[in-house]
Design an enzyme around this catalytic site. Structure first.
Site, PDB file in Angstrom:
ATOM      1  N   HIS A  77       0.845  -1.195   0.000  1.00 31.68           N
ATOM      2  CA  HIS A  77       0.000   0.000   0.000  1.00 31.68           C
ATOM      3  C   HIS A  77       0.877   1.240   0.000  1.00 31.68           C
ATOM      4  O   HIS A  77       1.720   1.409   0.879  1.00 31.68           O
ATOM      5  CB  HIS A  77      -0.908   0.019   1.241  1.00 31.68           C
ATOM      6  CG  HIS A  77      -2.034  -0.976   1.171  1.00 31.68           C
ATOM      7  ND1 HIS A  77      -3.063  -1.009   2.070  1.00 31.68           N
ATOM      8  CD2 HIS A  77      -2.286  -1.978   0.281  1.00 31.68           C
ATOM      9  CE1 HIS A  77      -3.904  -1.977   1.752  1.00 31.68           C
ATOM     10  NE2 HIS A  77      -3.450  -2.591   0.676  1.00 31.68           N
ATOM     11  N   TYR A 205      -9.247   5.360   7.067  1.00 32.76           N
ATOM     12  CA  TYR A 205      -9.380   5.764   8.467  1.00 32.76           C
ATOM     13  C   TYR A 205     -10.416   6.883   8.484  1.00 32.76           C
ATOM     14  O   TYR A 205     -10.179   7.942   7.911  1.00 32.76           O
ATOM     15  CB  TYR A 205      -8.047   6.286   9.017  1.00 32.76           C
ATOM     16  CG  TYR A 205      -7.037   5.196   9.305  1.00 32.76           C
ATOM     17  CD1 TYR A 205      -6.296   4.612   8.290  1.00 32.76           C
ATOM     18  CD2 TYR A 205      -6.832   4.763  10.612  1.00 32.76           C
ATOM     19  CE1 TYR A 205      -5.371   3.611   8.566  1.00 32.76           C
ATOM     20  CE2 TYR A 205      -5.904   3.762  10.896  1.00 32.76           C
ATOM     21  CZ  TYR A 205      -5.182   3.193   9.873  1.00 32.76           C
ATOM     22  OH  TYR A 205      -4.270   2.201  10.150  1.00 32.76           O
ATOM     23  N   PRO A 296      -4.357   0.057  18.592  1.00 28.62           N
ATOM     24  CA  PRO A 296      -4.107  -0.442  17.232  1.00 28.62           C
ATOM     25  C   PRO A 296      -4.190   0.619  16.132  1.00 28.62           C
ATOM     26  O   PRO A 296      -3.860   0.325  14.988  1.00 28.62           O
ATOM     27  CB  PRO A 296      -5.218  -1.486  17.045  1.00 28.62           C
ATOM     28  CG  PRO A 296      -6.312  -1.056  17.974  1.00 28.62           C
ATOM     29  CD  PRO A 296      -5.644  -0.396  19.138  1.00 28.62           C
ATOM     30  N   LYS A 300       1.054  -0.332  15.044  1.00 24.95           N
ATOM     31  CA  LYS A 300       2.458  -0.399  15.438  1.00 24.95           C
ATOM     32  C   LYS A 300       2.843  -1.661  16.225  1.00 24.95           C
ATOM     33  O   LYS A 300       4.032  -1.975  16.362  1.00 24.95           O
ATOM     34  CB  LYS A 300       2.816   0.828  16.299  1.00 24.95           C
ATOM     35  CG  LYS A 300       2.914   2.108  15.516  1.00 24.95           C
ATOM     36  CD  LYS A 300       4.266   2.218  14.839  1.00 24.95           C
ATOM     37  CE  LYS A 300       4.273   3.182  13.696  1.00 24.95           C
ATOM     38  NZ  LYS A 300       3.935   2.590  12.390  1.00 24.95           N
ATOM     39  N   TYR A 388       3.686   6.331  10.176  1.00 27.22           N
ATOM     40  CA  TYR A 388       2.930   5.155   9.750  1.00 27.22           C
ATOM     41  C   TYR A 388       3.824   4.126   9.063  1.00 27.22           C
ATOM     42  O   TYR A 388       3.689   2.927   9.286  1.00 27.22           O
ATOM     43  CB  TYR A 388       1.793   5.580   8.811  1.00 27.22           C
ATOM     44  CG  TYR A 388       0.695   4.545   8.716  1.00 27.22           C
ATOM     45  CD1 TYR A 388      -0.398   4.585   9.581  1.00 27.22           C
ATOM     46  CD2 TYR A 388       0.748   3.520   7.770  1.00 27.22           C
ATOM     47  CE1 TYR A 388      -1.407   3.631   9.509  1.00 27.22           C
ATOM     48  CE2 TYR A 388      -0.245   2.557   7.689  1.00 27.22           C
ATOM     49  CZ  TYR A 388      -1.323   2.631   8.562  1.00 27.22           C
ATOM     50  OH  TYR A 388      -2.313   1.679   8.490  1.00 27.22           O
TER      51      TYR A 388
HETATM   52  C1  PHB Z   1      -5.943  -4.593  10.366  1.00 26.94           C
HETATM   53  O1  PHB Z   1      -6.004  -4.809   9.142  1.00 26.94           O
HETATM   54  O2  PHB Z   1      -6.274  -5.461  11.178  1.00 26.94           O
HETATM   55  C2  PHB Z   1      -5.481  -3.279  10.861  1.00 26.94           C
HETATM   56  C3  PHB Z   1      -4.978  -2.347   9.976  1.00 26.94           C
HETATM   57  C4  PHB Z   1      -4.567  -1.098  10.435  1.00 26.94           C
HETATM   58  C5  PHB Z   1      -4.666  -0.802  11.776  1.00 26.94           C
HETATM   59  C6  PHB Z   1      -5.163  -1.734  12.676  1.00 26.94           C
HETATM   60  C7  PHB Z   1      -5.578  -2.967  12.214  1.00 26.94           C
HETATM   61  O3  PHB Z   1      -4.294   0.436  12.199  1.00 26.94           O
END
Ligand code: PHB
Length: 394
Positions: A77, A205, A296, A300, A388
């Protein structure tokens, strides 16, 4: 009669990604280790965890021969979508910092690591019972009962606790020898797996007046999504219809529409930030979630665990070569630098995107202004992109 014993250079409690990666990195340096875990291999494989790998994590897995699959089957990505205030904005990591992340679930990382340890004849003992650790300031010992009821001991020069946030190793450190820093969050994530095609090519997000939502993926036919909920939410109160209407309500105002499908797994993930300092007590060293947990939102957790063990392998090699235990202090110092940066980054992402219980309109407007500052300023977006995709190791 005394228990059958094994002697090894490094004993590792916990066969998750941190423990197995450490065992692998040590083996590459000619250092032997024994890994024990109370869970079966199958149980670990069935646990759903997060899915984003930083470029450095991918490099560790590929360059040390653990995984080609991450490149073949993982999805690179180049950015994420930040959805808020009626619009969706792309943050282009490649353009901003020349880096990517990979969507490759932690479960797959575990499978690759377990296979790599197998192929190299690594000593990994799954499904042990009654594990305890002793003599942490001298020659540490792991005691456990194996699957046929035999008590066993592993005597080691150094012991590593890579045994997750409930770490039994950490609990053996006398309180006066460690400081714990923690913060709780007044919300949780409702996580689902659903059978549907992807709703978007990259992660979304989403900030909304109803609370945060995250649209992630797993495969072409299976998707992972989350929405902010109360920590005491009961998954049984949520039908598929109710879940989809909540998720849609949090992304549609910003122009996204989700492809719906049957929900095949749902769970509530509580989260908190936690750091223990130092990450060493005598000849015990803590790694990964045993030493620190992050919410989450910044993805990280796994990346920090892999960064820990890269440093730890190097420090253990030096300690063994020089027979100098003081070298071990280096580990904590170096690892904590990244841990606190990640704590800050995860806290920042979390507080910018989630709705605080009882938040007033001012609080919501202020968050939207903060998000605008991020996407409208190259400096703001670059800060997000650097965090990130992961900071370079010092
Ligand atoms: C996930 O795909 O489980 C996932 C992706 C990004 C995050 C947290 C979980 O910030």
């Amino acid at each position: 009669m005394s228990a059958p014993r094994t002697t090894t250079q490094v004993g590792i409690v916990g066969a998750g990604p941190a423990g197995l990666m450490l065992s692998h990195l040590l083996a590459l340096r000619g250092i032997d280790s024994v890994v024990v875990d109370h869970r079966s291999r199958d149980e670990i494989e069935r646990t759903i965890r997060a899915g984003i790998l930083e470029a450095d994590s991918v490099r560790s897995l590929t360059e040390t021969g653990v995984s080609d699959r991450v490149l073949a089957e993982g999805d690179e990505h180049h950015g994420i979508q930040l959805a808020f205030g009626g619009e969706s904005h792309r943050v282009d990591f490649q353009e901003l910092v020349g880096a990517s992340v990979w969507l490759y679930p932690q479960t797959e990382v575990f499978v690759d690591l377990a296979n790599a340890r197998d192929a190299a004849g690594g000593d990994v003992r799954f499904g042990v019972r009654d594990t305890s650790v002793h003599d942490l300031t001298a020659t540490p010992v792991i005691r456990y009962t194996d699957s046929d009821g035999t008590s066993r001991e592993v005597h080691c020069r150094y012991l590593v606790g890579a045994d997750g946030s409930h770490s039994l190793c950490r609990h053996r450190i006398p309180a006066e020898h460690l400081r714990q820093y923690r913060t709780e969050y007044p919300f949780a994530w409702f996580g689902i797996l659903c059978e549907a095609p992807k709703s978007a090519p990259e992660l979304i997000y989403s900030h909304s007046e109803r609370g945060f939502a995250l649209i992630s993926q797993r495969t072409e036919t299976l998707q992972r999504m989350y929405f902010q909920c109360d920590p005491d939410e009961d998954v049984d109160d949520w039908s598929d219809d109710r879940i989809w209407s909540e998720l849609q309500a949090r992304v549609r105002p910003h122009g996204h529409d989700l492809v719906e499908g049957p929900v095949v797994d749902k769970s509530v993930l509580r989260f908190r930030s936690n750091v223990v300092e130092p990450m060493r007590y005598g000849n015990l060293l803590l790694a990964g979630d045993a030493a620190h947990t992050v919410p989450p939102t910044g993805a990280k957790g796994l990346n920090l665990a892999l960064a820990d063990v890269r440093i730890l392998a190097e420090v253990l090699e030096r300690a063994l070569a020089t027979n100098d235990d003081d070298v071990l202090d280096d580990y904590s110092r170096r690892a904590l630098d990244r841990v606190w940066r990640a704590q800050h980054f995860s806290y920042w992402m979390t507080s910018m995107l989630h709705r605080q219980p009882g938040a007033d309109d001012f609080a919501v407007r202020r968050q939207v202004a903060e998000l605008r500052s991020v996407v409208r300023s190259r400096a703001g977006s670059t800060f997000l992109a650097e965090g990130y995709t992961g900071w370079p190791s010092p």
